[in-house]
Design an enzyme around this catalytic site. Structure first.
Site, short mmCIF file in Angstrom:
data_model
loop_
_atom_site.label_atom_id
_atom_site.label_comp_id
_atom_site.label_asym_id
_atom_site.label_seq_id
_atom_site.Cartn_x
_atom_site.Cartn_y
_atom_site.Cartn_z
N HIS A 51 2.62 2.48 3.46
CA HIS A 51 2.34 1.25 4.37
C HIS A 51 3.09 0.12 4.16
O HIS A 51 3.16 -0.63 5.21
CB HIS A 51 0.74 1.17 3.96
CG HIS A 51 0.05 0.14 4.62
ND1 HIS A 51 -0.71 0.60 5.90
CD2 HIS A 51 -0.37 -1.11 4.66
CE1 HIS A 51 -1.25 -0.53 6.26
NE2 HIS A 51 -1.00 -1.51 5.61
N TYR A 54 7.53 1.34 4.46
CA TYR A 54 7.95 2.08 5.54
C TYR A 54 9.28 3.23 5.24
O TYR A 54 10.02 3.43 6.05
CB TYR A 54 8.53 1.10 6.67
CG TYR A 54 7.68 0.36 7.17
CD1 TYR A 54 7.08 -0.83 6.67
CD2 TYR A 54 6.85 0.56 8.46
CE1 TYR A 54 6.01 -1.40 7.19
CE2 TYR A 54 6.01 -0.14 9.06
CZ TYR A 54 5.71 -1.39 8.62
OH TYR A 54 4.53 -1.91 8.89
N SER A 97 -2.40 -1.43 13.13
CA SER A 97 -3.46 -0.42 13.13
C SER A 97 -4.37 -0.89 11.77
O SER A 97 -4.12 -1.43 10.92
CB SER A 97 -2.86 1.04 12.71
OG SER A 97 -2.25 0.97 11.64
N HIS A 98 -5.75 -0.18 12.11
CA HIS A 98 -6.54 -0.49 10.88
C HIS A 98 -7.39 0.85 10.91
O HIS A 98 -8.74 1.12 10.98
CB HIS A 98 -7.48 -1.44 10.86
CG HIS A 98 -7.42 -2.26 9.67
ND1 HIS A 98 -8.49 -3.08 8.78
CD2 HIS A 98 -6.46 -2.55 8.70
CE1 HIS A 98 -8.13 -3.27 7.95
NE2 HIS A 98 -7.07 -3.24 7.71
N ASN A 99 -6.66 1.91 10.87
CA ASN A 99 -7.19 3.40 11.39
C ASN A 99 -8.02 4.01 9.97
O ASN A 99 -9.35 4.21 10.30
CB ASN A 99 -6.10 4.41 11.65
CG ASN A 99 -5.18 3.83 12.72
OD1 ASN A 99 -5.69 3.00 13.59
ND2 ASN A 99 -4.18 4.47 12.86
N ARG A 119 -4.12 -13.54 11.30
CA ARG A 119 -3.61 -14.03 10.42
C ARG A 119 -1.88 -13.92 10.28
O ARG A 119 -1.24 -14.70 9.73
CB ARG A 119 -4.26 -13.51 8.90
CG ARG A 119 -5.22 -14.38 8.51
CD ARG A 119 -5.53 -14.10 6.94
NE ARG A 119 -5.77 -12.69 6.44
CZ ARG A 119 -6.45 -11.87 6.68
NH1 ARG A 119 -7.40 -12.42 7.47
NH2 ARG A 119 -6.54 -10.77 6.62
N ASP A 120 -1.52 -12.54 10.84
CA ASP A 120 -0.24 -12.45 11.00
C ASP A 120 0.16 -13.61 11.78
O ASP A 120 1.61 -14.09 11.87
CB ASP A 120 0.00 -11.11 11.37
CG ASP A 120 0.36 -9.94 10.35
OD1 ASP A 120 0.72 -10.58 9.33
OD2 ASP A 120 0.07 -8.88 10.45
N GLU A 315 -7.34 -7.04 -1.80
CA GLU A 315 -7.14 -7.14 -0.44
C GLU A 315 -8.03 -7.95 0.10
O GLU A 315 -8.48 -7.93 1.41
CB GLU A 315 -6.82 -5.81 0.36
CG GLU A 315 -5.41 -5.17 -0.22
CD GLU A 315 -5.03 -3.94 0.75
OE1 GLU A 315 -5.64 -3.49 1.56
OE2 GLU A 315 -4.08 -3.26 0.22
N GLN A 317 -10.02 -10.44 2.06
CA GLN A 317 -9.40 -11.10 3.29
C GLN A 317 -9.49 -12.66 3.50
O GLN A 317 -9.80 -13.19 2.50
CB GLN A 317 -10.35 -10.70 4.49
CG GLN A 317 -10.45 -9.25 4.50
CD GLN A 317 -9.01 -8.54 5.15
OE1 GLN A 317 -8.96 -8.96 6.38
NE2 GLN A 317 -8.55 -7.90 4.36
N ASN A 540 3.74 -1.73 13.50
CA ASN A 540 3.35 -0.98 12.37
C ASN A 540 3.54 0.39 12.49
O ASN A 540 3.50 0.77 13.52
CB ASN A 540 2.09 -1.58 11.51
CG ASN A 540 1.02 -0.95 11.77
OD1 ASN A 540 0.72 -0.51 12.99
ND2 ASN A 540 0.20 -0.53 10.98
#
Lengths: 745, 229
Positions: A51, A54, A97-99, A119-120, A315, A317, A540
């Site tokens: 993640h 890469y 993605s947030h799969n 946020r990005d 993590e 938020q 991503n």
């Protein structure tokens, strides 16, 4: 005192549990010159996860075109790419993605995906102006699918609606291959003044480091590692790896961040996404070629007695790490106080390249930042790939093996009601699409979402596209077609394609056949992006979207979602997909193809899943798009709508429905009528033109090197094909509008 | 006429409202921060849409305790003009400046779409210029179902306090045209003294010709015409 764990040296078993390979554990020992402690191993574990690193994709990602005349920030340089849009403005945009979280906890998984992507954007100093999303679910008849759809849509809505950025477009697709692994891809775009970007960097020895925003809790720990493995029956035990979102905090953080960006106090800033403080502290330090000291005990926490590694990996938020110019701390404190957000100095910038973590003055972790990050010392792998047998098998499909149904009206109604074609209003009406008063498509539907740039002549066009069934049939051509479709949507709306972001959803990269799909998609994307002059600005990769079915690993369709940004130079060129008036002429630009391969018609009506992608020629596509642009600029078109899911019939229906009109057309005599109506060959557009403008229209077409045909004309509501009645627009509209809600009941 | 637009931390329609008043209608407008206690000599106060304080408890439940709200209540009770849109309407009901309450939509979903409104009372500064044609104006809310007891409804009707009802495009008030289950299709009301207004639909989202719908602008033009006249 530090926790027990940090005093203990890490073991090979722990490394394995964090998803690290034996050779990676050895490499860590080599880098440090010693065995890491548990805390340090945790840092390597997340930073070297698929993640964050890469590691299995970067070699191929580097082959994507990333330069272009309008690029201000290229892929990989910052949190998102930045494009010059003129008028002194720049647009940054990205899809992510947030799969995996959404598969376990659809509501929070999707909500935090929306939070993360926004946020990005605003961590770079841009105010988000529009969002889109691309969703994929399994069989709509399954209770699990219904649960996922409802949860994901509510999660996106609740978060995005409160945050207050309109959703201007998207796609929803259902197929059995997504039964276990839904795909939730969220896109956001933001605007800033050119030259006002905040960089994700750290420098200036002695500069203070702040953590701002929400307090840090135990949610999302090891989320990055979790996203780097398959979904199994045991995944429910990973539930704490799913984060919890708070859009109100995000909204406050947005306003505070943008206010901070207007001051001269900020050296660099990065949001906390995957791997929390670990990732932001190391990436910023590596980018700025400095070291950093962080006192973990100073981080405001939600729970008492959190362990050092929990604080590092959390993590939670709605947090940012900010490096501030020394002496300007008061500016930062005042802004965050105004917005009632926590703001705590937790460390400072140092010389060298070590990032050191302390807990109550005891050193608990000491790592070289450059060795942790992508482009630095993180592992990079070449993966083997091999062509799966199905690829050639699919090519054996012969249209003559399919008997044309006698009742094509029945097919038309079947497709109109199909979940992949019917209106997605059940979904999008739960999203605030109009906040911000920039959505120009609300009262003037367009193929791409059009976002007003108030006070200028310009607008932005945005779209997310990917026909995963076609990518599966032929990864290279299918992915090139996804880029082409995105460009076509932008061009039909009156825009010029500018750049893309991608979200690459695939199965396990260690499976050579999956990796073959990945490589093919990258090759297809590369050639198409070069043709349309749309560099890849970032995005991503989401691997491991697969699950075990009866002992066999089954991946989702390879789904490289393309998010494209386009620019409408003059708002008067914005072109609707909707027919305007009775008796306007309807033309097809492009060829009639005797092709039903990979169409919804073939896959769902006939149940044939094995067929190749339709023929595709980039040069033909390019010529088509150039011609449409010429026609739009000559102001001869009443409407333009590209042919995609459901084929020509559904395209006509969509153009007709908005103003309750119909159409009367004649089919091409050379090809089968089912292929004419429901085939999904690419590079085709349906336009309407007033009779009085037909001469000018034809003059322009004559100079273009492309086939076209007069189909017929717009009617008051009747639908007629080859003089046969297909019914009235109102009955189709009723089916189209309500089918999805009925199926989700 | 000077407008004041209140900004709560979770307001998200504040800038849209300021844009309409300032850039489209060319009027003087200031933002009023929720922690302020000064109304800056505004003649007309607007509480915009959004999620004032996240609204996790109940929409508007916390906003009513803001310092600025104390001032606004005094201003309204002295006859000053106050208008709440969406979340602003919810806040006005929470404070008691307007009667009734806004409950979860009957389908328990957030709904964002264009709806049509029939003007019931034209006897206010906000509605005197509108006429009887249905207005197309969008809604965007999860808690927009207007509710009040029979006695309040009777009062609203007897005092001509109902400003808007949801209707179809032919201005017919029907069950099908009610998007959220509001009692008697009520979309907007005013107080007895006709100086405090609340409505769920967003007229500021239907005021810019670039978005191809200016039905909402009529409300603002009504206000301005009355003042100039």
């Amino acid at each position: 005192m530090s926790s027990q764990a940090t005093l203990t040296l890490a073991t090979q078993e722990q490394a394995q549990e964090m998803g690290l390979l034996p050779e990676e554990f050895d490499k860590i020992k080599e880098i440090l010159g010693r065995t890491p402690n548990f805390c340090e191993l945790s840092v390597f574990g997340v930073m070297w996860s698929e993640h964050c690193s890469y590691k299995n994709s970067i070699n191929w990602l580097k082959t994507l075109p990333k330069t272009g005349p309008h690029m201000l920030v290229e892929a990989g340089e910052e949190n998102a790419g930045l494009v010059d849009i003129g008028n002194g403005l720049a647009c940054c945009f990205k899809i992510e993605s947030h799969n995996h979280p959404s598969a376990l906890e659809p509501y929070q998984g999707a909500a935090t995906g929306v939070g993360g992507i926004n946020r990005d954007i605003f961590t770079m100093g841009a105010r988000p102006v529009a969002q889109l999303n691309s969703l994929r679910f399994g069989n709509i008849k399954l209770d699990r699918t219904k649960w996922l759809v409802k949860g994901v849509v509510k999660g996106i809505g609740d978060y995005g609606n409160a945050f207050g950025i309109p959703i201007v477009g998207g796609e929803v697709f259902f197929d059995d291959c997504y039964n276990t692994n839904p795909l939730v891809n969220a896109f956001s775009a933001g605007i800033m003044k050119k030259g006002e970007m905040i960089s994700a960097t750290s420098s200036g020895v002695g500069n203070p480091v702040f953590i701002v925003g929400s307090r840090t809790g135990k949610d999302g720990i090891h989320g990055a590692s979790f996203a780097s493995k398959d979904i199994t029956e045991d995944s429910a035990e990973d539930l704490p790896a799913v984060q919890v979102g708070d859009p109100f905090q995000e909204k406050l953080l947005l306003e505070a961040t943008l206010e901070l960006g207007k001051t001269d106090a900020v050296v660099g800033m990065q949001d906390m996404g995957a791997a929390g403080i670990t990732c932001s502290s190391n990436e910023m330090s590596a980018a700025g070629e400095h070291g950093m000291i962080i006192h973990l005990d100073k981080v405001p926490t939600r729970q008492k007695d959190m362990k050092d590694w929990e604080i590092l990996l959390s993590e939670s938020q709605e947090r940012m790490l900010v490096v501030v110019e020394k002496g300007k701390e008061d500016i930062v404190n005042a802004i965050f106080d105004k917005w009632d957000l926590s703001c705590e100095q937790i460390g400072e910038v140092t010389a060298g390249d070590r990032v050191k973590y302390y807990m109550h003055d005891q050193l608990v972790g000491d790592v070289p930042c450059a060795d942790l990050v992508l482009g630095g010392g993180a592992p990079v792998y070449e993966r083997e790939y091999s062509e799966p047998a199905y690829y050639q098998e699919f090519k054996k499909f012969d249209i003559e093996s399919i008997k044309q149904p006698t009742d094509l009206v029945e097919v038309a109604k079947f497709l109109t009601a199909h979940q992949n074609i019917a209106s997605k209003r059940w979904v999008y009406e739960q999203y605030d699409s109009m906040v911000g008063t920039v959505n120009m498509s609300t009262n003037y539907p367009t193929d791409a979402g059009i976002v007003n740039l108030k006070g200028t002549d310009k607008a932005l066009a945005m779209t997310v596209d990917c026909n995963a069934r076609m990518v599966n049939a032929d990864p290279e051509e299918g992915c090139a077609m996804a880029v082409a479709e995105a460009a076509r949507n932008i061009v039909c709306s009156g825009g010029v394609p500018s750049a893309i972001t991608n979200c690459l959803n695939f199965g396990n990269p260690y499976n050579p056949e999956v990796y073959w799909q990945f490589v093919g998609a990258i090759k297809g994307m590369t050639k198409a992006c070069k043709k349309f002059n749309t560099p890849v600005t970032g995005g991503n990769v989401s691997f491991y979207n697969q699950s075990a079915v009866e002992g066999r690993e089954v991946p989702v369709f390879p789904t490289p979602t393309i998010g494209m940004l386009g620019i409408v130079e003059d708002k008067k060129h914005i072109t609707s997909l909707a027919f305007k008036g009775k008796s306007d002429l309807i033309y097809l630009l492009g060829k009639c193809e005797n092709d039903i391969s990979s169409s919804e018609y073939l896959a769902s009506f006939h149940g044939i899943k094995e067929s190749p992608a339709p023929n595709f020629d980039l040069d033909v596509e390019y010529e088509l798009q150039k011609t449409i642009t010429k026609l739009i600029r000559a102001e001869v078109l009443e409407s333009a709508h590209d042919i995609s899911d459901g084929g020509l019939f559904i395209t006509l229906l969509e153009s007709a429905m908005y103003n309750n009109l119909g159409f009367d057309i004649t089919s091409c005599s050379e090809i089968r009528e089912d292929a004419f109506l429901f085939g999904e060959a690419p590079s085709r557009i349906i336009i309407s033109v007033q009779e009085t403008k037909e001469d000018v229209f034809l003059d322009i077409l004559k100079t273009a090197n492309m086939p076209f045909a007069l189909m017929g004309h717009v009617t008051r509501g009747d639908i007629r094909i080859d003089d046969k009645s297909f019914g009235d627009i109102t009955e189709y509209k009723k089916i189209y509008d309500n089918a999805l809600a009925l199926k989700l009941k | 006429m000077k407008f004041g637009v209140v900004v709560f931390p979770g307001s998200n329609c504040d800038m849209d409202m300021v844009y309409v008043l300032e850039n489209i209608l060319k009027k003087e407008v200031v933002k009023l921060w929720h922690k302020d206690t000064d109304l800056k000599e505004c003649d007309f106060i607007i509480l915009p849409g959004g999620f004032s304080f996240g609204d996790y408890l109940r929409s508007g439940a916390i906003a009513k305790f803001s310092p600025i709200m104390k001032e606004i209540m005094g201003f309204a009770n002295a006859g000053g003009f106050v208008m709440g849109i969406c979340n602003g309407f919810q806040i006005l009901c929470e404070t008691g400046l307007l009667p009734g309450a806004l409950l979860h939509n009957t389908n328990h979903k957030f709904i964002c779409k264009n709806v049509h409104l029939k003007t019931i009372s034209e006897n206010t500064i906000l509605t005197n210029m509108i006429g009887q044609k249905a207005l197309k104006i969008p809604i965007a809310h999860g808690e927009g179902r207007y509710f009040a007891n029979e006695e309040i409804i009777r009062d609203l009707e007897n005092n001509d306090q109902i400003l808007f009802k949801y209707c179809n495009e032919n201005a017919e008030v029907t069950k099908d045209s009610n998007p959220n289950g509001s009692i008697k299709n009520i979309a907007g009301i005013c107080n007895k003294d006709r100086n405090v207004f609340g409505m769920m639909p967003h007229p500021e989202r239907a005021s810019d010709i670039e978005l191809k719908n200016t039905n909402g602008r009529k409300l603002f033009e009504s206000i301005l015409s009355k003042v100039i006249a």
